[in-house]
Scaffold this motif. Structure first.
Motif, PDB file in Angstrom:
ATOM      1  N   PRO A 137      -4.561  -5.291 -14.877  1.00 52.51           N
ATOM      2  CA  PRO A 137      -2.820  -4.985 -15.564  1.00 52.51           C
ATOM      3  C   PRO A 137      -2.170  -3.855 -14.542  1.00 52.51           C
ATOM      4  N   THR A 138      -3.019  -4.157 -13.102  1.00 51.60           N
ATOM      5  CA  THR A 138      -2.050  -2.497 -12.314  1.00 51.60           C
ATOM      6  C   THR A 138      -1.739  -3.387 -11.358  1.00 51.60           C
ATOM      7  N   LEU A 139      -0.650  -3.246 -10.304  1.00 53.67           N
ATOM      8  CA  LEU A 139      -0.399  -3.891  -9.134  1.00 53.67           C
ATOM      9  C   LEU A 139      -0.367  -2.360  -8.483  1.00 53.67           C
ATOM     10  N   TYR A 140      -1.097  -2.958  -7.286  1.00 52.64           N
ATOM     11  CA  TYR A 140      -1.348  -1.641  -6.299  1.00 52.64           C
ATOM     12  C   TYR A 140      -0.811  -1.948  -4.487  1.00 52.64           C
ATOM     13  N   LYS A 141       0.860  -1.143  -3.867  1.00 55.62           N
ATOM     14  CA  LYS A 141       0.926  -1.151  -2.919  1.00 55.62           C
ATOM     15  C   LYS A 141       0.488  -0.051  -2.139  1.00 55.62           C
ATOM     16  N   ARG A 142      -0.065  -0.884  -1.223  1.00 59.90           N
ATOM     17  CA  ARG A 142      -0.912  -0.863  -0.200  1.00 59.90           C
ATOM     18  C   ARG A 142      -0.260   0.643   1.030  1.00 59.90           C
TER      19      ARG A 142
ATOM     20  N   GLU B 148       4.608  -1.376   4.042  1.00 56.22           N
ATOM     21  CA  GLU B 148       5.725  -1.872   3.370  1.00 56.22           C
ATOM     22  C   GLU B 148       6.199  -3.346   3.126  1.00 56.22           C
ATOM     23  N   ALA B 149       6.150  -3.612   4.162  1.00 54.20           N
ATOM     24  CA  ALA B 149       6.448  -5.639   4.225  1.00 54.20           C
ATOM     25  C   ALA B 149       5.246  -6.284   3.070  1.00 54.20           C
ATOM     26  N   SER B 150       4.526  -6.039   3.281  1.00 59.06           N
ATOM     27  CA  SER B 150       3.418  -7.149   2.179  1.00 59.06           C
ATOM     28  C   SER B 150       3.985  -6.809   0.978  1.00 59.06           C
ATOM     29  N   PRO B 151       4.001  -7.221   0.057  1.00 56.49           N
ATOM     30  CA  PRO B 151       3.665  -7.055  -1.468  1.00 56.49           C
ATOM     31  C   PRO B 151       2.708  -6.288  -2.311  1.00 56.49           C
ATOM     32  N   PRO B 152       2.912  -6.053  -2.974  1.00 59.09           N
ATOM     33  CA  PRO B 152       2.249  -4.918  -3.557  1.00 59.09           C
ATOM     34  C   PRO B 152       0.843  -5.949  -4.465  1.00 59.09           C
ATOM     35  N   GLY B 153       0.268  -6.428  -4.805  1.00 57.21           N
ATOM     36  CA  GLY B 153      -1.410  -6.831  -4.593  1.00 57.21           C
ATOM     37  C   GLY B 153      -2.167  -6.442  -6.546  1.00 57.21           C
ATOM     38  N   SER B 154      -3.154  -7.097  -6.768  1.00 60.78           N
ATOM     39  CA  SER B 154      -4.138  -6.455  -8.077  1.00 60.78           C
ATOM     40  C   SER B 154      -4.874  -6.597  -7.598  1.00 60.78           C
ATOM     41  N   LEU B 155      -5.961  -6.206  -7.782  1.00 57.40           N
ATOM     42  CA  LEU B 155      -6.841  -6.283  -8.242  1.00 57.40           C
ATOM     43  C   LEU B 155      -7.632  -7.223  -9.732  1.00 57.40           C
ATOM     44  N   VAL B 156      -9.153  -8.506  -8.733  1.00 51.82           N
ATOM     45  CA  VAL B 156      -9.392  -9.114  -9.470  1.00 51.82           C
ATOM     46  C   VAL B 156     -10.601  -8.631  -9.738  1.00 51.82           C
TER      47      VAL B 156
ATOM     48  N   THR C  63      -2.035   2.457  -3.106  1.00 50.87           N
ATOM     49  CA  THR C  63      -1.881   3.183  -4.660  1.00 50.87           C
ATOM     50  C   THR C  63      -0.814   2.581  -5.722  1.00 50.87           C
ATOM     51  N   PRO C  64      -0.947   2.528  -6.408  1.00 44.01           N
ATOM     52  CA  PRO C  64      -1.361   1.792  -8.728  1.00 44.01           C
ATOM     53  C   PRO C  64       0.461   2.505  -8.505  1.00 44.01           C
ATOM     54  N   LEU C  65       0.838   1.081  -9.141  1.00 48.28           N
ATOM     55  CA  LEU C  65       2.139   1.443  -8.986  1.00 48.28           C
ATOM     56  C   LEU C  65       2.423   1.824 -11.216  1.00 48.28           C
ATOM     57  N   CYS C  66       3.431   1.933 -11.042  1.00 45.53           N
ATOM     58  CA  CYS C  66       3.981   3.174 -12.638  1.00 45.53           C
ATOM     59  C   CYS C  66       3.997   1.582 -13.144  1.00 45.53           C
ATOM     60  N   ALA C  67       4.418   1.606 -14.708  1.00 42.24           N
ATOM     61  CA  ALA C  67       5.086   0.772 -15.505  1.00 42.24           C
ATOM     62  C   ALA C  67       6.336   0.584 -15.472  1.00 42.24           C
TER      63      ALA C  67
ATOM     64  N   ASN D 266      10.117  -3.001 -12.790  1.00 44.66           N
ATOM     65  CA  ASN D 266      10.971  -3.450 -12.136  1.00 44.66           C
ATOM     66  C   ASN D 266      11.291  -4.663 -11.064  1.00 44.66           C
ATOM     67  N   LEU D 267      10.324  -4.697 -10.120  1.00 47.62           N
ATOM     68  CA  LEU D 267       9.292  -5.729  -9.641  1.00 47.62           C
ATOM     69  C   LEU D 267       9.541  -7.062 -10.342  1.00 47.62           C
ATOM     70  N   LEU D 268       9.118  -8.021 -11.600  1.00 45.92           N
ATOM     71  CA  LEU D 268       9.265  -8.666 -12.439  1.00 45.92           C
ATOM     72  C   LEU D 268      10.845  -9.093 -12.680  1.00 45.92           C
ATOM     73  N   ARG D 269      11.643  -7.959 -12.956  1.00 51.28           N
ATOM     74  CA  ARG D 269      12.756  -8.639 -13.293  1.00 51.28           C
ATOM     75  C   ARG D 269      13.249  -9.011 -12.004  1.00 51.28           C
ATOM     76  N   ASP D 270      13.659  -8.081 -10.821  1.00 47.02           N
ATOM     77  CA  ASP D 270      13.834  -8.263  -8.828  1.00 47.02           C
ATOM     78  C   ASP D 270      13.564  -9.830  -8.921  1.00 47.02           C
TER      79      ASP D 270
END
Length: 563
Positions: free
Chosen positions: A317-322, A326-334, A402-406, A411-415
């Motif tokens: 449920p956590t997104l990570y920002k490498r 900055e150009a690449s969007p955050p991704g999640s582990l599966v 680095t993990p994104l906080c809640a 904000n990402l979903l809103r954008d």
């Protein structure tokens, strides 16, 4: 991966156990499912001993839950029940008449949902009335907390195999081997109940699968529901009208027809859907399908490497920002697991898994779930064991990021998708910034004509999508005419009819390509195009009286031009 070694903790507590009978020396019973509460202060298991057990989170999670305030309160979600102080690992044991096969906590932490082999879906809540704790069950007499059934949803004809909650906890969906998915409304009055009622009225019944439906997953954005079945298909359903958006079959055509488990899960931002039991000859794979590109199997991602069918898959449920990208969007582990009890964890953009665990248990892994903060991955097995993997060190790994906080995730979903409440918005438009802006205007109280604005948005989106096709149609219309010369040598141009229903119409149908484009758009979930096509005569569908008028004009022109 050869980039950096990680130190991970593997915890398998002996106290977390289901027994074949009440005797202490009885063998372990199979653990069918595991579910972690949103605050990670509790987790629940169900087993073949016909019991659901609620455990203290600190048994699996080193250092307690991520939101543990020290006094049992949940500061992030005040509506969730507070944890009972103490050190006992088992908080509550609930006896059932028949074994439960799946569990799911509501996102607000109030309800624990269970589905059993007797086709029932039950909602459980923590009871605060101490007078209600009496029980003839010897094991339940030792309960620290008292959880009770407050509603029983009855409607399935056979075993319930999967559960999924809506993001706002207002609905719960269940899958069954009766080949259906059923959606149930969760009323506000169920909270704080001291008694149970049986409900048979459903919000929706989703039919279409021709085989046992093994799992269901709710889009975190609230627009779609996905289901997977032994008929080797995944179906996407639109929440706004419960219609089928797409049927995905290509990745599963060569997979096993009958399986113990099939699973699917959405990424936390709703951009991807991961599905187990895919097959890309000659390998068993899990496939990751991009949102709104359901049928593009060539463009999907295959997670390759397992030597046995992939039975489980779960996004963190956590997104990570490498870092430094900055150009690449955050991704999640599966995380994915196969029938041979091998577990792998994958990070986007990395060709190899970041974690490989062989022989996690002696027998097959039956279920797994991440904690809400992505720090822990909890597993249960056919041999009766439950374990957790501490993934905290992922946050310092350069490949993962680095993990994104809640709040950053919100904000990402809103954008990306606009304000919350998309579940109630019109699902017939493409998810574009133009649509989202107009949906926000439609939701805001104002004196303007918002319905007109939404109608204009549909027309603008349709016009943009149809512009190249309309240019082609103009070229075809120029060619769809007949040139003749009179006896005096005058040039006459006779237009051919483009009507659909007239018996006297020519066989050339220059609008056929447009109709094909509209059909493809419907598969992608763009019903706005089909609505526009249906409203305008000559854009597909029935033309009605328009055909007779076209024929009259043709007859008049023929008379004027003469033989």
């Amino acid at each position: 991966t050869g980039v950096r070694a990680m130190v991970l903790s593997f915890v398998q507590p002996g106290a977390v156990v289901h027994r074949a009978d009440a005797r202490g020396g009885a063998p372990r019973a199979q653990v069918n499912a595991v579910a972690v509460a949103p605050d990670s202060q509790r987790f629940a298991t169900c087993g073949q001993d016909n019991r659901i057990k609620v455990w203290r989170g600190s048994v699996l999670f080193l250092g307690g839950g991520p939101q543990d305030a020290g006094n049992g309160s949940n500061q992030r979600n005040p509506s969730a029940p507070a944890l009972t102080p103490g050190r006992e690992p088992l908080l509550c044991s609930m006896a059932l008449e028949h074994a439960a096969q799946c569990l799911a906590w509501s996102p607000d932490g109030t309800f624990l949902a269970s589905g059993d082999v007797e086709s029932l879906v039950k909602l459980w809540t923590l009871q605060t009335d101490r007078s209600a704790r009496g029980s003839l069950d010897s094991e339940a007499a030792l309960n620290v907390e008292h959880w009770r059934t407050v509603v029983i949803f009855r409607g399935h004809m056979m075993d319930v195999t999967g559960l999924a909650w809506a993001p706002d906890s207002g609905m719960v969906a269940s899958s069954s081997i009766d080949n259906t998915v059923r959606v149930w409304s969760v009323a506000e009055e169920y909270r704080g109940r001291q008694h149970a009622t049986v409900e048979t009225e459903m919000r929706a019944v989703l039919r279409g699968h021709s085989g046992w439906v093994k799992d269901v997953a709710w889009d975190p954005v609230g627009r779609y529901l996905a289901s997977v079945s032994d008929d080797r298909s995944v179906r996407i359903w639109r929440i706004s009208n419960w219609h089928e958006v797409a049927k995905i079959t290509e990745p599963f055509k060569l997979s096993k027809e009958t399986t113990n488990r099939r699973q699917l899960d959405w990424s936390p931002d709703g951009s991807y859907l991961c599905v187990s039991h895919a097959f890309d000859e000659p390998r068993h794979v899990a496939c990751v399908i991009e949102r709104n590109r359901w049928l593009e199997w060539d463009g999907s991602v295959r997670l390759v490497g397992h030597q046995a069918p992939v039975s489980l898959c779960k996004f963190s449920p956590t997104l990570y920002k490498r870092d430094g990208s900055e150009a690449s969007p955050p991704g999640s582990l599966v995380a994915i697991a196969c029938d041979r009890s091998t577990l792998t964890v994958w990070s986007p953009g990395v060709q190899r898994p970041v974690l490989v665990c062989h022989a996690v248990f002696r027998e097959q892994i039956l279920d797994m779930e991440w904690s809400a903060d992505g720090r822990y991955l909890v597993l249960c097995s056919m041999d009766g064991h439950v374990a957790s993997i501490d993934c905290t060190s992922f946050a310092t790994h350069p490949v993962i990021g680095t993990p994104l906080c809640a709040s950053e995730l919100s904000n990402l979903l809103r954008d990306k998708f606009g304000e919350t409440g998309l579940m109630d918005s019109d699902g017939g438009l493409v998810e574009t910034p133009l649509q989202l802006q107009l949906e926000a205007r439609h939701a805001a109280p104002s004196g303007g004509s918002d319905d007109t604005a939404l109608s204009e948005a549909r027309e603008q989106i349709t016009a943009r999508a149809d512009a190249p096709k309309q240019l082609k149609l103009q070229d075809q219309l120029v060619q769809a005419q007949e040139e003749t010369f009179t006896a005096t040598g005058k040039r006459r141009i006779r237009p051919l009819s483009v009507s659909h229903g007239s018996a006297a119409a020519p066989s050339v149908n220059v609008l056929q390509p447009r109709r094909k484009v509209a059909a493809l758009a419907d598969v992608e979930g763009v019903s706005g195009m089909s609505e526009t096509r249906d409203k305008h005569p000559g854009m597909g569908g029935s033309a009605g009286g328009q055909n007779s008028e076209s024929q009259q004009r043709e007859d008049i022109l023929a008379k004027r031009m003469g033989p």
